[in-house]
Enzyme design. Structure first.
Site, PDB file in Angstrom:
ATOM      1  N   ASP A  49      37.816  51.163  33.819  1.00 48.53           N
ATOM      2  CA  ASP A  49      37.270  52.360  34.072  1.00 48.53           C
ATOM      3  C   ASP A  49      35.916  52.971  33.213  1.00 48.53           C
ATOM      4  O   ASP A  49      35.734  52.375  31.896  1.00 48.53           O
ATOM      5  CB  ASP A  49      38.295  53.498  33.836  1.00 48.53           C
ATOM      6  CG  ASP A  49      39.270  53.520  34.981  1.00 48.53           C
ATOM      7  OD1 ASP A  49      39.473  52.520  35.782  1.00 48.53           O
ATOM      8  OD2 ASP A  49      40.191  54.484  34.928  1.00 48.53           O
ATOM      9  N   HIS A 193      39.542  50.133  29.525  1.00 53.33           N
ATOM     10  CA  HIS A 193      38.157  50.990  29.642  1.00 53.33           C
ATOM     11  C   HIS A 193      36.909  50.359  29.167  1.00 53.33           C
ATOM     12  O   HIS A 193      37.150  49.431  28.364  1.00 53.33           O
ATOM     13  CB  HIS A 193      38.570  52.082  28.935  1.00 53.33           C
ATOM     14  CG  HIS A 193      39.631  53.001  29.416  1.00 53.33           C
ATOM     15  ND1 HIS A 193      41.010  52.837  29.346  1.00 53.33           N
ATOM     16  CD2 HIS A 193      39.630  54.132  30.240  1.00 53.33           C
ATOM     17  CE1 HIS A 193      41.649  53.583  30.117  1.00 53.33           C
ATOM     18  NE2 HIS A 193      40.861  54.502  30.459  1.00 53.33           N
TER      19      HIS A 193
END
Length: 233
Positions: A49, A193
């Protein structure tokens, strides 16, 4: 005899039709928000992400090229606008590009119009470089009925996750790896992430890939993972 045969084949057809309807209904229900995929195959989707990030993303992409792995990247629209060249490199490397809204604000706390604008702005920024995404992940995993309805109207499947090692909190590399490996199972969707620097994620993901392969797992994109959906009794 003909009547018996007709009745037999009609019965078989009815069973097949009923099974198809059941499967369709279960998949539709699962597709509302997907956190993992029920399957007996040893497949797992690693997802990333918040990119692209000017420091973390090049490190991540280099490791993924070395390992010959394609992942699903949930892209923030504002970062795509700031670093289109990095998004273009991810596309060239064969990664699946998905929508993560524009600014990483909670869509569930916005008005319907505001959340629609977040998805729209992100989609426009992403599609300047990449194909239109078919997958969507709300920032922070926060959503409501309006968010899901808007995503569905735009043709998105909403994807969450089943494993979150909290890499954005910047734990050690070994903590990230251990968390993933302790919880992984067939059909898992792992949340990682790349939107900050430094993060343990680039180093950890290489180790995770190696360990998953050692255990017989194949690493696939989310769209590929969805093809392994199995109906369970």
């Amino acid at each position: 005899m003909r009547r018996r045969r007709f009745g037999f084949f009609a019965g078989i057809f009815g069973v097949i039709l009923s099974t198809a309807v059941i499967i369709q209904g279960m998949v539709a229900q699962q597709n509302e928000v997907i956190k993992k995929v029920p399957t007996t195959h040893k497949v797992v989707a690693l997802t990333i992400d918040d990119g692209p990030h000017y420091k973390t993303t090049p490190l991540m992409l280099a490791i993924l090229r070395e390992k010959k792995v394609k992942l699903t990247l949930f892209i923030l629209g504002e970062n795509a606008a700031a670093h289109p060249e990095l998004l273009a490199q991810a596309v060239a490397d064969g990664h699946e590009i998905a929508n993560h809204a524009y600014s990483h604000k909670s869509l569930a706390k916005m008005s319907k119009r505001e959340s629609e604008e977040e998805l729209d702005k992100a989609e426009k920024a992403i599609t300047l470089v990449a194909p239109k995404p078919t997958l969507f992940r709300p920032p922070g995993g926060a959503y409501n009925d309006n968010v899901l309805a808007e995503a569905k109207e735009r043709g998105y499947t909403t994807i969450l996750w089943s494993i979150d090692p909290g890499d954005w909190r910047r734990p050690s590399v070994s903590q990230v790896v251990d968390n993933v490996m302790q919880h992984v199972e067939p059909g898992s969707i792992v949340l990682l992430h790349e939107g900050q620097y430094p993060l343990p994620t680039p180093e950890a993901i290489g180790i995770i890939i190696d360990k998953l392969r050692e255990q017989g797992y194949s690493i696939v994109t989310v769209s590929e993972l969805l093809q392994y959906y199995e109906v369970r009794n």
